[in-house]
Design a protein around this motif. Structure first.
Motif, PDB file in Angstrom:
ATOM      1  N   PRO A 452     -51.676  42.658  37.535  1.00  0.00           N
ATOM      2  CA  PRO A 452     -50.898  41.522  37.217  1.00  0.00           C
ATOM      3  C   PRO A 452     -52.008  40.430  36.391  1.00  0.00           C
ATOM      4  N   THR A 453     -53.232  40.633  36.462  1.00  0.00           N
ATOM      5  CA  THR A 453     -54.103  39.952  36.263  1.00  0.00           C
ATOM      6  C   THR A 453     -53.843  39.328  34.578  1.00  0.00           C
ATOM      7  N   ASN A 454     -53.241  39.989  33.720  1.00  0.00           N
ATOM      8  CA  ASN A 454     -52.965  39.514  32.656  1.00  0.00           C
ATOM      9  C   ASN A 454     -51.458  39.003  32.157  1.00  0.00           C
ATOM     10  N   SER A 455     -50.752  39.021  33.429  1.00  0.00           N
ATOM     11  CA  SER A 455     -49.356  38.757  33.331  1.00  0.00           C
ATOM     12  C   SER A 455     -48.877  37.650  32.641  1.00  0.00           C
ATOM     13  N   THR A 456     -49.626  36.491  32.792  1.00  0.00           N
ATOM     14  CA  THR A 456     -49.118  35.248  32.221  1.00  0.00           C
ATOM     15  C   THR A 456     -50.239  34.369  31.925  1.00  0.00           C
ATOM     16  N   PHE A 457     -49.953  33.511  31.006  1.00  0.00           N
ATOM     17  CA  PHE A 457     -50.903  32.455  30.496  1.00  0.00           C
ATOM     18  C   PHE A 457     -51.000  31.327  31.486  1.00  0.00           C
ATOM     19  N   GLU A 458     -50.047  31.053  32.481  1.00  0.00           N
ATOM     20  CA  GLU A 458     -49.982  30.155  33.306  1.00  0.00           C
ATOM     21  C   GLU A 458     -51.256  30.452  34.357  1.00  0.00           C
ATOM     22  N   SER A 459     -52.036  29.617  34.476  1.00  0.00           N
ATOM     23  CA  SER A 459     -53.296  29.715  35.330  1.00  0.00           C
ATOM     24  C   SER A 459     -53.154  29.518  36.841  1.00  0.00           C
ATOM     25  N   GLN A 460     -52.208  28.838  37.218  1.00  0.00           N
ATOM     26  CA  GLN A 460     -51.674  28.518  38.718  1.00  0.00           C
ATOM     27  C   GLN A 460     -51.262  29.711  39.487  1.00  0.00           C
ATOM     28  N   VAL A 461     -50.727  30.686  38.565  1.00  0.00           N
ATOM     29  CA  VAL A 461     -49.949  31.617  39.297  1.00  0.00           C
ATOM     30  C   VAL A 461     -51.034  32.777  40.245  1.00  0.00           C
ATOM     31  N   TYR A 462     -50.547  32.952  41.625  1.00  0.00           N
ATOM     32  CA  TYR A 462     -51.219  34.053  42.441  1.00  0.00           C
ATOM     33  C   TYR A 462     -50.869  35.319  41.876  1.00  0.00           C
ATOM     34  N   ARG A 463     -51.971  36.060  41.495  1.00  0.00           N
ATOM     35  CA  ARG A 463     -51.970  37.241  40.807  1.00  0.00           C
ATOM     36  C   ARG A 463     -52.839  38.508  41.473  1.00  0.00           C
ATOM     37  N   PRO A 464     -52.453  38.892  42.760  1.00  0.00           N
ATOM     38  CA  PRO A 464     -53.031  39.816  43.327  1.00  0.00           C
ATOM     39  C   PRO A 464     -52.943  41.095  42.658  1.00  0.00           C
ATOM     40  N   THR A 465     -53.911  42.052  42.732  1.00  0.00           N
ATOM     41  CA  THR A 465     -53.810  43.491  42.388  1.00  0.00           C
ATOM     42  C   THR A 465     -53.126  44.049  43.492  1.00  0.00           C
ATOM     43  N   PHE A 466     -52.244  44.873  43.210  1.00  0.00           N
ATOM     44  CA  PHE A 466     -51.709  45.683  44.378  1.00  0.00           C
ATOM     45  C   PHE A 466     -51.729  47.092  44.230  1.00  0.00           C
ATOM     46  N   ALA A 467     -52.319  47.947  45.490  1.00  0.00           N
ATOM     47  CA  ALA A 467     -52.384  49.302  45.161  1.00  0.00           C
ATOM     48  C   ALA A 467     -52.017  50.314  46.466  1.00  0.00           C
ATOM     49  N   GLY A 468     -51.600  51.371  46.181  1.00  0.00           N
ATOM     50  CA  GLY A 468     -51.499  52.506  47.263  1.00  0.00           C
ATOM     51  C   GLY A 468     -51.957  53.635  46.873  1.00  0.00           C
ATOM     52  N   PHE A 469     -52.228  54.601  47.591  1.00  0.00           N
ATOM     53  CA  PHE A 469     -52.409  56.161  47.235  1.00  0.00           C
ATOM     54  C   PHE A 469     -51.207  56.781  47.314  1.00  0.00           C
ATOM     55  N   VAL A 470     -51.260  57.861  46.475  1.00  0.00           N
ATOM     56  CA  VAL A 470     -50.007  58.512  46.253  1.00  0.00           C
ATOM     57  C   VAL A 470     -50.270  60.049  46.711  1.00  0.00           C
ATOM     58  N   ASN A 471     -49.644  60.333  47.599  1.00  0.00           N
ATOM     59  CA  ASN A 471     -49.702  61.653  48.599  1.00  0.00           C
ATOM     60  C   ASN A 471     -49.073  62.935  47.642  1.00  0.00           C
ATOM     61  N   VAL A 472     -50.013  63.409  46.616  1.00  0.00           N
ATOM     62  CA  VAL A 472     -49.450  64.374  45.721  1.00  0.00           C
ATOM     63  C   VAL A 472     -50.666  65.490  45.475  1.00  0.00           C
ATOM     64  N   ASP A 473     -50.482  66.740  45.466  1.00  0.00           N
ATOM     65  CA  ASP A 473     -51.351  67.616  44.770  1.00  0.00           C
ATOM     66  C   ASP A 473     -51.480  67.786  43.451  1.00  0.00           C
ATOM     67  N   ILE A 474     -52.187  66.702  42.882  1.00  0.00           N
ATOM     68  CA  ILE A 474     -52.091  66.740  41.488  1.00  0.00           C
ATOM     69  C   ILE A 474     -52.688  68.018  40.852  1.00  0.00           C
ATOM     70  N   ALA A 475     -53.648  68.635  41.458  1.00  0.00           N
ATOM     71  CA  ALA A 475     -54.350  69.915  40.669  1.00  0.00           C
ATOM     72  C   ALA A 475     -53.083  71.044  40.646  1.00  0.00           C
ATOM     73  N   GLN A 476     -51.909  70.759  41.386  1.00  0.00           N
ATOM     74  CA  GLN A 476     -51.019  71.975  41.602  1.00  0.00           C
ATOM     75  C   GLN A 476     -49.874  71.310  40.644  1.00  0.00           C
ATOM     76  N   THR A 477     -49.311  70.032  40.819  1.00  0.00           N
ATOM     77  CA  THR A 477     -48.331  69.531  39.639  1.00  0.00           C
ATOM     78  C   THR A 477     -48.856  69.283  38.577  1.00  0.00           C
ATOM     79  N   LYS A 478     -50.127  69.078  38.049  1.00  0.00           N
ATOM     80  CA  LYS A 478     -50.461  68.603  36.830  1.00  0.00           C
ATOM     81  C   LYS A 478     -49.721  67.344  36.218  1.00  0.00           C
TER      82      LYS A 478
END
Ligand code: DQQ
Length: 548
Positions: A452-478
């Motif tokens: 969300p780093t670029n989500s708003t012009f408002e500079s005071q807003v807390y903008r943490p980047t969130f993430a998780g791994f996805v348990n998929v076998d991408i080589a198989q599913t493509k």
């Protein structure tokens, strides 16, 4: 106060004004879904906490009732904090909640409906024998709260958990009772961990796959008296960590005889475990829905703007879309999916298919208003051979990895995904995206991010980047699927059919109303293809409008 409507949600649960936090005592009773929640009737910041109360026939349209439980007795005079509903075998629902007493001690109380034939259950009676569980026997009176739904054991004792801590150790303290009135603390907690205070524990059975499709159904603890059912379940223990404000869960086994819970091998047991949601999602609570035989999860999403902003807006806090929750076929994680009922809100539909997005290209999804929408997309990846090398040290902290490699950092396979709540000129945008890495033995790691780093012009807003791994076998599913529920200030995403979920709050200034756009982007070297994208405008349900 004037209520600022700009970033209010359309179909995510919220009252007309003021502060809300944890979902409390969710249940289904006589054809109605009940949701109670922590609420400040006097303002948009936490305080003066009561249990506000809403009912619905479909989890979409909500009717607000008067607060069900509010400070009225010495044992809760300083606040009615979180708790849970238990349906007694007689069909009577009972609420167990944390009261704050005149000494600011946290105690556990029960409340019963005044009139069982009123399906709205408007009034609740607190027996004079409250509090029924007090913080004695070495328990810290300021860290003793959030009782779970109780379950009944083969020894004809009720059991429930209360969140607590001793030193740095978080505890799920276990209590037993014959009559739901006199409760005795067990010698050992059900479980503990070196993570600080455990708030809002939740403990419930989930069906194991067993080769059938029925594993998606929920399990009612009452069914466990049937030995055949009891053999086909695992248990989930979820805790909310006060220190980090994140929730973690494990799946494991529970021995009724010894009242011990043991997480399965492979479940990291403390603060690097699995999360229901890798974003802004806290103090969640699940319940069994007998009407559709499913388990439903409610979770609170706090604001991430500033407190003065909340006061100005006149409101703060929402509940995430209720999610159906079940155990994955291999039992390695839980899967969550927005309850099917929300599809009834889908209106104008647009779609895109078989569209290649070359390196560093993007396109806009036009012809509909995306500010309040539901977007489902499947991406295909042609060539995984160029994927960047994954460093195993990154496994511990997907969020840190995504912070380093945000949406604007070019890669090989990814970043690709959606820009949501985006200004037409892209000066504001929230990125929901994937990156694919290569690891040892031709295996891959898929990272899902919300930037969300670029989500708003408002500079005071807390903008943490969130993430998780996805348990998929991408080589198989493509391919990899993404569903994102967009709702003015909420971006709630489900990766790979609900394996990884991320909810974020954002506050665009420009990308509001009809000026909010939706784009698909690819900032990786390798082409990707949008196999199919379906997007719907979402109608606005009846959302707790004050009674006429
Ligand atoms: N919120 C409640 C507590 C709980 C906390 C108070 C979690 O009962 O521990 O509003 O958000």
């Amino acid at each position: 106060t004037q209520i600022d409507e700009t970033s209010r949600t359309g179909y995510h649960f919220q009252p007309p004004k003021h502060w809300i936090n944890d979902p409390n005592g969710p249940m289904y009773y006589k054809g109605l879904y009940h949701l109670f929640y922590q609420y400040n009737p006097k303002g948009a910041v936490w305080g003066n906490i009561v249990w506000a109360h809403s009912v619905s026939t479909d989890l979409i349209d909500w009717t607000a009732l008067d607060p069900g439980i509010y400070p009225s007795k010495p044992f809760d005079i300083n606040g009615c904090w979180s708790g849970s509903a238990t349906l007694l075998p007689s069909g009577v629902p009972v609420m167990m909640y944390t009261g704050i007493d005149p000494d600011e001690h946290q105690v556990q109380n029960v409340a019963y409906p005044k009139n069982l034939s009123d399906p709205f259950l408007r009034e609740w009676v607190k027996p004079d024998y409250n509090p029924i569980i007090s913080p004695d026997g070495g328990i810290n009176a300021s860290a003793f709260r959030d009782p779970t739904t109780a379950w009944y054991g083969p020894d004809r004792h009720w059991r429930l958990l209360v969140g607590s801590k001793v030193g740095d150790k978080g505890l799920a303290v276990l209590y037993r009772s014959r009559d739901f009135k006199r409760w005795v603390k067990a010698h050992h907690p059900l479980h503990s961990g070196l993570t600080g205070m455990w708030e809002c524990p939740d403990f419930f059975p989930v069906a194991v796959h067993g080769g059938s499709r029925h594993h998606r159904r929920g399990v009612d603890t009452a069914e466990l008296r049937d030995a055949a059912v009891a053999e086909e379940v695992k248990y989930v223990l979820k805790v909310s960590l006060d220190l980090t404000r994140y929730e973690y869960y494990t799946v494991g086994s529970y021995d009724h005889a010894t009242d011990r819970y043991t997480p399965d091998a492979g479940f990291p047991d403390n603060d690097y475990g699995l999360r229901y949601d890798y974003g802004d999602f806290y103090a969640s609570k699940s319940f069994y829905d007998p009407a559709k035989r499913r388990r439903i999860l409610w979770g609170w999403a706090n604001e991430s703007d500033t407190v003065p902003d909340d006061r100005k807006k006149g409101w703060a806090g929402i509940q995430a879309i209720p999610r159906k929750l079940w155990l994955s076929p291999r039992g390695k994680q839980l899967i969550q999916w927005p309850v099917e009922e929300i599809k009834a809100l889908r209106a104008k539909h647009v779609n895109v298919s078989d569209k290649v997005v070359k390196s560093d290209q993007y396109f806009e999804v036009t012809g509909f208003k995306s500010v309040q929408s539901d977007v489902e997309v499947a991406f295909a990846i042609k060539d995984l051979s160029k994927a960047e090398q994954f460093n195993p040290a990154w496994l511990r902290d997907p969020q840190a990895l995504c912070k380093k490699r945000g949406a604007r950092v070019t890669g090989e396979v990814g970043p690709f995904g959606l820009w949501v709540l985006a200004a037409g000129d892209l000066t504001e945008r929230t990125a929901v995206f994937f990156r694919v890495f290569k690891t040892t033995g031709s295996k891959h790691v898929v990272l899902m991010c919300n930037d969300p780093t670029n989500s708003t012009f408002e500079s005071q807003v807390y903008r943490p980047t969130f993430a998780g791994f996805v348990n998929v076998d991408i080589a198989q599913t493509k391919t990899i699927a993404l569903r994102t529920l967009i709702d003015h200030s909420v971006v709630e995403s489900f990766g790979a059919g609900g394996k990884t979920c991320i909810l974020t709050r954002v506050y665009p200034k420009k990308a509001v109303g009809d000026d909010a756009h939706l784009f698909v982007f690819n900032h990786g070297e390798v082409d990707i293809k949008v196999v199919k994208l379906d997007a719907w405008e979402m109608k606005t349900p009846k959302m707790n409008a004050p009674a006429q």
